[in-house]
Design a protein around this motif. Sequence first.
Motif, PDB file in Angstrom:
ATOM      1  N   VAL A 168       6.915  -0.257   2.862  1.00  0.00           N
ATOM      2  CA  VAL A 168       6.217   0.938   3.341  1.00  0.00           C
ATOM      3  C   VAL A 168       5.991   0.852   4.849  1.00  0.00           C
ATOM      4  O   VAL A 168       6.165   1.838   5.580  1.00  0.00           O
ATOM      5  CB  VAL A 168       4.879   1.110   2.595  1.00  0.00           C
ATOM      6  N   LEU A 169       5.625  -0.338   5.337  1.00  0.00           N
ATOM      7  CA  LEU A 169       5.394  -0.503   6.777  1.00  0.00           C
ATOM      8  C   LEU A 169       6.691  -0.344   7.569  1.00  0.00           C
ATOM      9  O   LEU A 169       6.692   0.221   8.665  1.00  0.00           O
ATOM     10  CB  LEU A 169       4.771  -1.871   7.054  1.00  0.00           C
ATOM     11  N   VAL A 170       7.786  -0.850   7.025  1.00  0.00           N
ATOM     12  CA  VAL A 170       9.087  -0.676   7.695  1.00  0.00           C
ATOM     13  C   VAL A 170       9.447   0.803   7.755  1.00  0.00           C
ATOM     14  O   VAL A 170       9.945   1.305   8.771  1.00  0.00           O
ATOM     15  CB  VAL A 170      10.180  -1.485   6.967  1.00  0.00           C
ATOM     16  N   PHE A 171       9.201   1.531   6.661  1.00  0.00           N
ATOM     17  CA  PHE A 171       9.426   2.983   6.669  1.00  0.00           C
ATOM     18  C   PHE A 171       8.583   3.645   7.755  1.00  0.00           C
ATOM     19  O   PHE A 171       9.040   4.555   8.444  1.00  0.00           O
ATOM     20  CB  PHE A 171       9.071   3.551   5.289  1.00  0.00           C
ATOM     21  N   GLY A 172       7.346   3.142   7.929  1.00  0.00           N
ATOM     22  CA  GLY A 172       6.464   3.709   8.949  1.00  0.00           C
ATOM     23  C   GLY A 172       6.964   3.500  10.359  1.00  0.00           C
ATOM     24  O   GLY A 172       6.607   4.251  11.271  1.00  0.00           O
ATOM     25  N   MET A 173       7.791   2.485  10.581  1.00  0.00           N
ATOM     26  CA  MET A 173       8.339   2.256  11.925  1.00  0.00           C
ATOM     27  C   MET A 173       9.059   3.480  12.460  1.00  0.00           C
ATOM     28  O   MET A 173       9.027   3.767  13.651  1.00  0.00           O
ATOM     29  CB  MET A 173       9.333   1.079  11.904  1.00  0.00           C
ATOM     30  N   PHE A 174       9.726   4.184  11.572  1.00  0.00           N
ATOM     31  CA  PHE A 174      10.608   5.270  11.992  1.00  0.00           C
ATOM     32  C   PHE A 174       9.986   6.654  11.811  1.00  0.00           C
ATOM     33  O   PHE A 174      10.617   7.653  12.143  1.00  0.00           O
ATOM     34  CB  PHE A 174      11.931   5.186  11.219  1.00  0.00           C
ATOM     35  N   THR A 175       8.768   6.686  11.260  1.00  0.00           N
ATOM     36  CA  THR A 175       8.160   7.994  11.011  1.00  0.00           C
ATOM     37  C   THR A 175       6.768   8.139  11.594  1.00  0.00           C
ATOM     38  O   THR A 175       6.360   9.248  11.929  1.00  0.00           O
ATOM     39  CB  THR A 175       8.083   8.264   9.492  1.00  0.00           C
TER      40      THR A 175
END
Length: 387
Positions: free
Chosen positions: A121-128
């Motif tokens: 989820v945190l990795v997804f947050g990197m790009f959004t």
Amino acid sequence: MTTVSACWRALTDLVLGADARVRRRVRLSMIAVWGYSISSVLLVYAMQIGLVARVPGEMLLAYMWVGMTTFYLLVRTDWSTRLGSPGMDLPQCLYALVAILFAYAITGPVRSSVLMMIALVLVFGMFTLSARQVFIMGAATVLGLGVVMATLVQLYPAEFDPKLELIKFVLAASTLPAVSAVAFYVAQVRGRLVQQKAELRKAFDRLQDIATRDELTGLVNRRHMLSLIQQAMQRQQRAGEGFCLALIDLDHFKRINDLHGHQAGDAALRHFAETARAELRQTDTLARWGGEEFLLMLPSPDPGPGGALQALGRIREALQAQPLADGSLRLGFSAGITEHPAGEALDLTLERADRALYAAKAAGRQRTEVLPVPAPRERPLVKPAQV
């Protein structure tokens, strides 16, 4: 094949939306759909083999699919924009975090593996997410994990060893900030890139404006007007859309400069430009042709001399009704109108408009003259000039 392509296009438009911005946001949301789908399959399997109790498992399934459907509909219908979060990025991440913590509480022996999904989820947050949102997400993750572990130890001491849970929490609490820090840095870089892109776009628009507009009046400049006329000539050749040209000259402009100064002359040019634009159609184009001369192009529909005369009449009346400066100076102009016939060289049309303008000046100024197009046999057979 065409029918299949049309059906596929209709289906994708239905699912993703026709608007490009909405489609991008829905595609990102589909990543969550994929994650929830895999998690649901594993959860159902865990329920079947007895790793997860049926009631809490079904509650988690309902939680995931209700949330996923709700976020999809908000983004797909663009209601998310009205709520202030077009992609619903932070709400989706926080919602997923709650689902992961819920899964940690009910998945028994495999609960430790569930924690890895927090990093996803945190990795997804990197790009959004923005840098601020990444900080909020990281803090919420550590706090939420600590609360869940402490609650489980208090409620089920026989199942949850306090020492083991403490080790898990310390490992997670030391690892997650590192992941959050990377995501925070990426979000900052992405934010700077977005800002730089916006600044470059503004600079490009400014350069384009300088290249195509007269700095004093804000009107189209001579070079760009020639390009626009060339485009109109090409449309005329393809579709028969004719147009008129009107060459306009402010009357006694030199006298304004001599008696009132060049600042008053500049103000007169700006006043004429603003007044004329207010009276013209959106499809009409007014350019500063040079000095106190202006060129007006009136395209279809109804671009004939009658329509051009009416347009110039409205401008003349508006100038008389809106005096310049202290009210003692009213602008007037002389103009020459002619049509551009298909196949004629542009310089011949401009020359005819100039002769009509000269006739208006010779007849006493503050008037408009129309010079009709010569009969075909009287016109030189010249191809349109390349501007």
